[in-house]
Write an enzyme that holds these catalytic residues in place. Structure first.
Site, short mmCIF file in Angstrom:
data_model
loop_
_atom_site.label_atom_id
_atom_site.label_comp_id
_atom_site.label_asym_id
_atom_site.label_seq_id
_atom_site.Cartn_x
_atom_site.Cartn_y
_atom_site.Cartn_z
N CYS A 165 -3.05 -6.49 2.17
CA CYS A 165 -2.93 -4.93 2.05
C CYS A 165 -1.63 -4.36 3.01
CB CYS A 165 -4.26 -4.33 2.76
SG CYS A 165 -4.31 -2.63 3.22
N THR A 166 -1.08 -3.54 2.44
CA THR A 166 0.28 -2.79 2.91
C THR A 166 0.11 -2.72 4.44
OG1 THR A 166 -0.68 -0.73 2.19
CG2 THR A 166 1.01 -1.98 0.86
N HIS A 167 -0.93 -2.30 4.97
CA HIS A 167 -1.07 -1.91 6.46
C HIS A 167 -1.12 -3.20 7.39
CE1 HIS A 167 -1.80 1.65 4.34
NE2 HIS A 167 -2.21 2.57 5.49
N GLU A 193 -3.04 3.25 10.75
CA GLU A 193 -2.66 4.70 10.51
C GLU A 193 -2.83 5.57 11.98
OE1 GLU A 193 -3.54 6.50 7.07
OE2 GLU A 193 -2.64 5.10 5.89
N ASP A 240 3.66 3.10 -3.64
CA ASP A 240 2.38 2.87 -2.91
C ASP A 240 1.54 3.92 -2.91
OD1 ASP A 240 0.89 1.30 -1.25
OD2 ASP A 240 1.54 2.28 0.53
N SER A 241 0.38 3.71 -2.40
CA SER A 241 -0.66 4.38 -2.37
C SER A 241 -0.25 5.58 -1.23
CB SER A 241 -2.16 4.18 -2.23
OG SER A 241 -1.87 3.40 -0.91
N TYR A 283 -6.46 4.47 -2.00
CA TYR A 283 -6.80 4.04 -3.12
C TYR A 283 -7.86 2.97 -3.04
CZ TYR A 283 -2.80 5.73 -5.81
OH TYR A 283 -1.69 6.51 -6.45
N GLY A 284 -8.15 2.38 -1.87
CA GLY A 284 -8.99 1.21 -1.64
C GLY A 284 -10.32 1.44 -1.62
N CYS A 297 1.47 -1.34 -3.31
CA CYS A 297 0.23 -1.25 -2.89
C CYS A 297 -0.64 -2.63 -3.53
CB CYS A 297 -0.37 -0.02 -3.59
SG CYS A 297 -1.80 0.38 -3.24
N ASN A 298 -1.34 -3.20 -2.71
CA ASN A 298 -2.12 -4.10 -3.31
C ASN A 298 -3.30 -3.94 -4.17
OD1 ASN A 298 -1.82 -7.24 -1.24
ND2 ASN A 298 -1.01 -5.49 -0.47
N THR A 299 -3.84 -2.71 -3.73
CA THR A 299 -4.83 -2.13 -4.58
C THR A 299 -4.49 -1.80 -5.93
OG1 THR A 299 -5.94 -1.49 -2.50
CG2 THR A 299 -6.95 -0.50 -4.55
N1 DGL Z 1 -2.00 0.50 0.01
C1 DGL Z 1 -3.20 -0.01 -0.04
C2 DGL Z 1 -3.35 -1.67 -0.26
O1 DGL Z 1 -2.26 -2.30 -0.07
C3 DGL Z 1 -3.90 0.18 1.30
C4 DGL Z 1 -4.26 1.81 1.47
C5 DGL Z 1 -5.34 2.61 0.27
O2 DGL Z 1 -6.37 2.24 0.36
O3 DGL Z 1 -4.78 3.08 -0.43
O4 DGL Z 1 -4.13 -2.06 -0.68
#
Ligand code: DGL
Length: 275
Positions: free
Chosen positions: A189-191, A151, A9-10, A41-42, A73-75
């Protein structure tokens, strides 16, 4: 020894995916890397995300011996799956987008779904494409304020509730304008899984909320338990082995990570990916 599953993940948000994976594969060995030095990363470009993600994937495979990769990570799943596959040839790589779309397919009755995600994920239209391939129409919306709010630990804060309300109102108005009749909301998104209880209290009744972390873990469990895919039985060790790595402050990772993992993350090792 069971094979090592690498999870990338990011940052530490991907621990929501690891948490769901552990529930389904409790006897596996996991190596997790959060590229916290280069988060988020987003808001970055495809080229940069692909380079960063490829470096993390190579770390998990070459240095940690991962035999399977889950891109939490979705991104990175949306923009860098191809680049990751090129960076670690012969390693099966699973992203979160297609499992998320498949879970939406199973949930929706109208065939119209809403997706909330980072800016980069939305710009890529990866969810729209995956949904279209399964016969659905998807409307995506970037919700860039949600990652920092999570966060900050504001997962049930009134400010976060108001932000969610505004984003969802805008999304629903757009859906209406386009003549869509959505009955499913994908958390892309992971969060966002940490916002699920709050989200559920805000979305109109009748809208199903799909968690891409759960969906990806489900797909991973099927893949890894499939006899054709798995070289060894995962039922080899008595307990889950989890080894976490971060590219920035391990103290912060240990502190915040437990919220995402739902248990202490243990000792986190600092790594330099050299990017
Ligand atoms: N992990 C990223 C996602 O799932 C979210 C955090 C980021 O922007 O890096 O898209």
């Amino acid at each position: 020894m069971p094979p090592t599953i690498g999870v990338f993940d990011s940052g530490f948000g991907g621990l929501t995916v690891l948490r769901a994976l552990i529930q389904r594969l409790p006897r596996a060995r996991f190596a997790f890397i959060g590229d916290t030095a280069r988060l988020p990363y987003g808001s970055k470009s495809r080229r940069t995300i692909a380079r960063y993600a490829a470096e993390s994937a190579q770390f998990l495979v070459r240095k940690q011996g991962a035999e399977f990769l889950v891109i939490a990570c979705n991104t990175a799943s949306a923009l860098a799956l191809d680049a990751i596959q090129v960076a670690v040839p012969d390693i099966p790589v699973l992203g979160v987008i297609e499992p998320g779309a498949s879970a939406a397919r199973a949930a929706t009755r109208t065939g119209d779904v809403l997706v909330i995600a980072t800016d980069a994920t939305v710009q890529s239209h990866a969810y729209s494409a995956a949904c279209r391939a399964l016969g659905m129409r998807a409307l995506e919306k970037a919700c860039p304020l949600l990652v920092p709010l999570v966060e900050e630990g504001w997962t049930s804060h009134p400010v976060t509730a108001e932000v969610i309300r505004i984003y969802l109102d805008e999304l629903n108005a757009e859906a209406k304008a386009q003549g869509l009749n959505p009955d499913t909301l994908v958390l892309g998104c992971t969060h966002y899984p940490l916002l699920r209880p709050l989200m559920q209290s805000i979305v109109p009744p009748g809208i199903r909320v799909i968690d891409s972390a759960e969906a990806a873990a489900e797909a991973a469990a099927l893949l890894f338990n499939g006899p054709a895919q798995l070289p060894q039985d995962l039922a080899g060790t008595p307990e889950t082995t989890v080894h976490c790595f971060a590219t920035d402050s391990v103290e912060k990772f240990e502190r915040l990570g437990s919220r995402f993992l739902g248990r202490p993350v243990g000792n986190v090792e600092l790594v330099d990916l050299g990017g």
